[in-house]
Design a protein around this motif. Structure first.
Motif: not given
Length: 373
Positions: A234-243
């Protein structure tokens, strides 16, 4: 009335059976064993040694060192504030939380495929593949987490907690495989970048950050290896979508479409850097390595310092699921006194309680050569 914390209770049925044995000592005295709170309640007249003997037969330990007497002469345990006693009641909440995360991931990954095609974005399509893999792995994790709540039986004498770890390993493999697939699909786009719908990327990323942020917060409450790996998802997805959000803003003012595949590669590289160490750690648990953070040699030296202990052998420690640990040891002593031998076992369990040892097998061997005469 005395109130002690106990360590090693694994199922309600086991607690009921032990309580039935303890009631044989009752004779008008109060003895209650509470599985849900991991505590035992005794009246002052109860023979503590007899109680311990019954509990130790099933590797259940009484944590007397946590005993505190208050002004009203009631007994409280420091385990309430320091939580040395493992919590086995959180698994039901874990299953519920994982179920919610699974539904969120599955629905959103399908939406990503649709919008990725509409917006012509490699980053979104790549993340759709990633999220679909997440959904499948979360579904598997849900199944394994649910199985892990089952009590011990004839086939799985340690219980089913290791199924949670199995779910974590499968999740890690899916993460690693999905990341490699994204890299292979994104590299050609570096040499032939395609136009994308930056405005659509912007609004989709806003929604995605909200959904994945909520899922990350929800799953972060768990303590199992399974939940920790899912939280990483989930954290990876959040960071990915911030990108994705950042790139969509830049593309709204420029034609740097190469940023789209570059972002895909960065997301994939980050995922690999996190998933690989997690997979290796879980693999070491499955291979029954000494639990992380435990110095088995130092522990062996401390055991040898116990009075009447001459030597030790076949000393093994391993983790069942990354949270609970098990111990097996043969101890050579220079006394035939059964009372002293029981005391030695109790001291060994005390030395290992901070290592969260919930299953212990301690074999006592009398060394005739060193026997005290």
């Amino acid at each position: 009335m005395k109130d002690y914390a106990v360590q090693g209770l694994h199922c309600a049925n086991c607690a009921k059976k032990m309580e039935a044995q303890l009631h044989q000592l009752q004779k008008g005295k109060t003895i209650r064993l509470n599985y849900s709170t991991s505590r035992i309640y005794l009246s002052d007249e109860v023979d503590m040694k007899a109680v311990k003997k019954i509990l130790m037969s099933d590797n259940v330990q009484v944590l007397e060192d946590n005993l505190i007497v208050d002004e009203q002469d009631t007994i409280k345990s420091a385990a309430h504030s320091h939580n040395h006693v493992p919590d086995y009641t959180g698994s039901k909440n874990s299953v519920h939380n994982i179920k919610i995360v699974f539904i969120l991931n599955l629905v959103f990954s399908l939406a990503e495929f649709i919008f990725g095609i509409l917006f012509n974005s490699a980053a979104i399509l790549s993340d759709a593949v990633h999220d679909l893999g997440d959904s499948l792995s979360v579904g598997l994790a849900l199944v394994f987490q649910k199985i892990s709540t089952k009590e011990a039986n004839e086939q799985y004498s340690f219980g089913h907690r290791r199924f949670s770890l199995l779910g974590a390993m499968i999740t890690s493999v899916i993460l690693i495989g999905g990341s490699i697939l994204i890299i292979l699909n994104s590299v050609p786009l570096l040499f032939d970048p395609q136009p994308v719908n930056s405005r659509g990327m912007f609004w989709l990323s806003i929604v995605a950050i909200g959904i994945n942020g909520y899922a990350a917060w929800l799953i972060s409450k768990g303590t199992s290896k399974n939940e920790k790996v899912l939280n990483l998802h989930m954290l990876e997805d959040v960071l990915g979508w911030v990108g994705v959000l950042t790139v969509s803003i830049v593309l709204d003012f420029t034609n740097w479409f190469i940023l789209d595949p570059i972002l895909s590669l960065l997301i994939s590289g980050y995922i690999l850097s996190k998933a690989l160490p997690t997979f290796l750690e879980n693999t070491s648990i499955f291979l029954e390595a000494v639990p992380k953070g435990i110095d088995i040699r130092a522990l062996e030296k401390n055991i040898k310092r116990i009075e009447h202990v001459h030597a030790v052998s076949h000393f093994h420690m391993w983790s069942i699921d990354g949270e609970e640990n098990a111990l097996a040891i043969t101890v050579y002593v220079n006394t035939k006194d059964t009372g002293k031998q029981e005391q030695i076992k109790e001291e060994i369990r005390y030395l290992t309680k901070d290592a969260n040892v919930t299953h212990s097998t301690i074999e006592i061997v009398v060394d005739e050569e060193y026997l005290i005469k």
